[in-house]
Enzyme design. Sequence first.
Site, PDB file in Angstrom:
ATOM      1  N   ILE A  46     -11.466 -18.129  10.665  1.00  0.00           N
ATOM      2  CA  ILE A  46     -10.999 -17.251   9.596  1.00  0.00           C
ATOM      3  C   ILE A  46     -11.551 -15.864   9.896  1.00  0.00           C
ATOM      4  CG2 ILE A  46     -10.973 -16.765   7.127  1.00  0.00           C
ATOM      5  CD1 ILE A  46     -11.513 -19.798   6.692  1.00  0.00           C
ATOM      6  N   GLU A  58     -16.344 -23.847  13.631  1.00  0.00           N
ATOM      7  CA  GLU A  58     -17.451 -24.794  13.461  1.00  0.00           C
ATOM      8  C   GLU A  58     -18.254 -24.496  12.197  1.00  0.00           C
ATOM      9  OE1 GLU A  58     -18.642 -21.761  16.640  1.00  0.00           O
ATOM     10  OE2 GLU A  58     -16.855 -22.897  16.120  1.00  0.00           O
TER      11      GLU A  58
END
Length: 131
Positions: A46, A58
């Site tokens: 994002i 992650e």
Amino acid sequence: MNFDVVDTLVRTAMDAIRNSYTEYDGIAAGACVLSSDGTLYSGCTIDNPVEGMSYSAEIVAMLRAISEGKREFDSLAVIADIEGYYVPDEASLLFLKEFEVEEIILADLEGNVKIMAIDDIEPYKPRRRDY
């Protein structure tokens, strides 16, 4: 680790790539973390132009798990729409170490997989982008 578990983690991470928001960096990545109770949490990249407000796949996967009360993890898989393996940056690796994720599954789009101890990974050092 069991091949079927690795395959499930990688496939889940790969599925997460399609939800990436990459307006600024351009690298769509997906991740899947396996909590110690067997629950899977996925995440995707994002991006945001605000300094410090972009999130790696992650970290998103970990934040989802942590927000659900998980604190113990067995493994995490990462993959991106790049040639070769996507390697987490230093900040992400430090975050994963905080929650004692000791094993990382690096996968590429060709179907290759490397299972590594987190301490054996040389972190990716991103170059600063000019906006």
